[in-house]
Design a protein around this motif. Structure first.
Motif, mmCIF file in Angstrom:
data_model
loop_
_atom_site.group_PDB
_atom_site.id
_atom_site.type_symbol
_atom_site.label_atom_id
_atom_site.label_comp_id
_atom_site.label_asym_id
_atom_site.label_seq_id
_atom_site.Cartn_x
_atom_site.Cartn_y
_atom_site.Cartn_z
ATOM 1 N N ARG A 127 0.955 -1.098 -0.130
ATOM 2 C CA ARG A 127 -0.012 -0.132 -0.067
ATOM 3 C C ARG A 127 0.816 1.311 -0.008
ATOM 4 O O ARG A 127 2.193 1.084 0.564
ATOM 5 C CB ARG A 127 -1.091 0.118 1.201
ATOM 6 N N LEU A 128 0.512 2.259 -0.683
ATOM 7 C CA LEU A 128 1.093 3.511 -0.716
ATOM 8 C C LEU A 128 1.190 4.269 0.817
ATOM 9 O O LEU A 128 2.456 4.592 0.889
ATOM 10 C CB LEU A 128 0.667 4.419 -1.720
ATOM 11 N N PHE A 129 0.463 3.993 1.449
ATOM 12 C CA PHE A 129 0.548 4.672 2.987
ATOM 13 C C PHE A 129 -0.453 3.825 3.882
ATOM 14 O O PHE A 129 -1.529 3.205 3.344
ATOM 15 C CB PHE A 129 0.501 6.202 3.020
ATOM 16 N N ARG A 130 -0.168 3.902 5.052
ATOM 17 C CA ARG A 130 -0.884 2.855 6.199
ATOM 18 C C ARG A 130 -0.710 3.670 7.520
ATOM 19 O O ARG A 130 0.044 4.381 7.482
ATOM 20 C CB ARG A 130 -0.569 1.595 6.088
ATOM 21 N N ALA A 131 -1.838 3.542 8.253
ATOM 22 C CA ALA A 131 -1.680 4.418 9.534
ATOM 23 C C ALA A 131 -2.271 3.151 10.432
ATOM 24 O O ALA A 131 -3.149 2.516 10.290
ATOM 25 C CB ALA A 131 -2.636 5.485 9.691
ATOM 26 N N GLU A 132 -1.685 3.308 11.759
ATOM 27 C CA GLU A 132 -2.249 2.415 12.759
ATOM 28 C C GLU A 132 -1.974 3.101 14.272
ATOM 29 O O GLU A 132 -1.046 3.876 14.300
ATOM 30 C CB GLU A 132 -1.617 1.077 12.650
ATOM 31 N N ILE A 133 -2.981 2.736 15.191
ATOM 32 C CA ILE A 133 -2.599 3.131 16.597
ATOM 33 C C ILE A 133 -2.627 2.128 17.446
ATOM 34 O O ILE A 133 -3.539 1.410 17.269
ATOM 35 C CB ILE A 133 -3.808 4.277 16.926
ATOM 36 N N LYS A 134 -1.586 2.002 18.408
ATOM 37 C CA LYS A 134 -1.353 0.899 18.912
ATOM 38 C C LYS A 134 -1.367 1.474 20.452
ATOM 39 O O LYS A 134 -0.746 2.361 20.917
ATOM 40 C CB LYS A 134 -0.141 0.157 18.837
#
Length: 177
Positions: free
Chosen positions: A75-82
């Motif tokens: 994917r060109l970009f991704r975001a996650e919160i942990k």
């Protein structure tokens, strides 16, 4: 004759359902504000907010588009919160700073809460990318936003992702109730 009428009705129903499905799928990539009891974040247009994804993540989203060439499956970009245990902040900061070349490392204060904002540039044997972190502490833990984008995305996408980074705000559980 009855079969012809039923066939026409069935085709019309299928065309209507297909149009609705396409419209709803396209809407999933629209801009939206995601609010939970723990945080608020603005998801930019072009990202899909994954529901019921990785159970270790509080939030997960990725771009519709993929990279090019050897990165065509990424994917060109991704975001996650942990969410981390409250005592894990120092270890996480050290881990992030060792993971690549630190391009930015600063603190910012929003509503009396201190956030650590760190940008890492990866290269060499890894896929050329930029990773931005925004880490905020709450009463129940530490929330780590990680946004990773391939270098090929361009400045307009990085600007969109910066808006996402800036919008991330940790909330206290009792304030949200």
């Amino acid at each position: 004759m009855e079969i012809l009428i039923l066939g026409i009705i069935l085709v019309a129903l299928m065309a209507w359902a297909s149009t609705r499905i396409k419209k709803n799928a396209a809407a999933a990539f629209d801009r939206e504000t995601v609010t939970t009891p723990a945080f608020t974040i603005d998801k930019p247009e072009g990202m899909l907010h994954v529901l019921n994804g990785n159970p270790e993540l509080e939030f997960e989203a990725y771009s519709k588009e993929f990279g090019t060439g050897v990165m065509s499956k990424m994917r060109l970009f991704r975001a996650e919160i942990k969410k981390l245990h409250p005592t894990g902040l120092a270890a996480k900061l050290a881990e992030i700073k060792k993971s690549g070349r630190v391009a930015d490392d600063r603190k910012e204060v929003i509503d009396g809460r201190t956030y650590h904002v760190i940008e890492i540039e990866e290269g060499g044997t890894k896929v050329p990318s930029r990773i931005k972190y925004k880490i905020g502490e709450a009463d129940d833990g530490v929330y780590v936003l990680k946004i990773k984008a391939l270098e090929e995305v361009g400045e307009t996408v990085f600007e969109k992702l910066d808006v996402m980074l800036e919008s991330f705000v940790v909330r206290n559980a009792e304030a949200a109730a």
